[in-house]
Design a protein around this motif. Structure first.
Motif: not given
Length: 288
Positions: A29-31, A61-65, A69-71
């Protein structure tokens, strides 16, 4: 096993393991959302800011996951993503409340009562700066200028304006948020949760009925100079009591969104325009 460095007072341990991935359904979904965001830009790395809002809308919040994902999607290193995520204060790095309540404590808001509001809310909620109430509803923080000095002191909830606040009105506001009662911003769109706000900031439309029409614009206090420049008399000032009495409610959204195109014939009469001792007096006379 960790090793301790007594010279620096820190503990040195093993590097963190790679961030866990999103569940398959969430990632898919995020993709889809990510592809829509990236398509807006000529260079995919330019999509990083809205992408961080997107992953923040998933978990609050912005998690490591989320950073991983953004990277992956933008073909960046996690260091590049983390550098941006830790620079901007609108990105949260730890779990927080459904409503981010920010009290402006910059110069003008502070002297107009912002410091008193912030102290009152700390005591009323039992939390410090950046801390969240036990029910997970409200995170309190002091914030820098939000360009609303003409409505000082200002409180923002999920980046929506609550103008001309007092300690008592601010305490009623957070009580309403925690109790699930409706809280209407002084101007702007209807209030929504922090996750919903993050998705809107990612560039996806606010699909709530009437939300777009309710966005409004600058209020009369912000437009006094424009009125004078156009030869119009300024709108009558609204004197807001700050004594915590029965009339300390902030101005309504309707008044704040008044039409800015009034002619001088239709504008409310304001004696300051004819008073040479008033700062607005000479300017108003020159425009007539």
């Amino acid at each position: 096993m960790t090793t301790s460095s007594s010279d620096h007072g820190v503990s040195l341990g093993m590097p963190e393991l790679p961030a866990p991935d999103y569940p398959d359904g969430v990632r898919a979904r995020l993709e889809l959302d990510a592809r829509e965001i990236i398509a807006r830009y000529p260079d995919s790395r330019s999509a990083l800011l809205p992408m961080l809002h997107l992953v923040q809308s998933e978990e609050g919040h912005v998690t490591r996951t989320g950073m991983q994902f953004c990277a992956d999607v933008l073909e960046l290193t996690t260091a590049e993503v983390a550098a941006v995520a830790t620079f901007y204060t609108m990105y949260r790095r730890r779990p927080s409340g459904d409503y981010q309540v920010g009290v402006c404590t910059n110069t003008l808001c502070a002297v107009m009562g912002g410091d008193a509001i912030y102290s009152a809310l700390q005591e009323h909620l039992g939390v410090g700066n950046g801390e969240t109430t036990g029910d997970g509803k409200v995170t309190l923080e002091h914030i820098e200028c939000n360009a609303a000095c003409d409505y000082a002191p200002v409180v923002m909830v999920n980046w929506e304006f609550f103008d001309n606040q007092t300690p008592e009105s601010a305490k009623r506001l957070v009580d309403d948020l925690r109790a699930g009662r409706q809280a209407d911003p002084t101007r702007g769109a209807p209030l929504c949760t922090f996750k919903e706000t993050a998705r809107i900031l990612a560039g996806f439309p606010d699909e709530r009925e009437g939300a777009v029409d309710a966005t409004g614009g600058a209020g009369p206090a912000s437009l006094t100079g424009l009125r004078l420049a156009k030869g119009e008399k300024p709108a009558a000032r609204v004197v807001h009591p700050r004594d915590g009495g029965p009339h300390d409610e902030p101005r309504s959204g309707t008044a704040a969104n008044a039409d800015v195109h009034l002619s001088s014939h239709d504008a409310p009469q304001d004696t300051s325009a004819s008073d040479p001792s008033h700062p607005a007096g000479p300017a108003a006379e020159e425009g007539q």
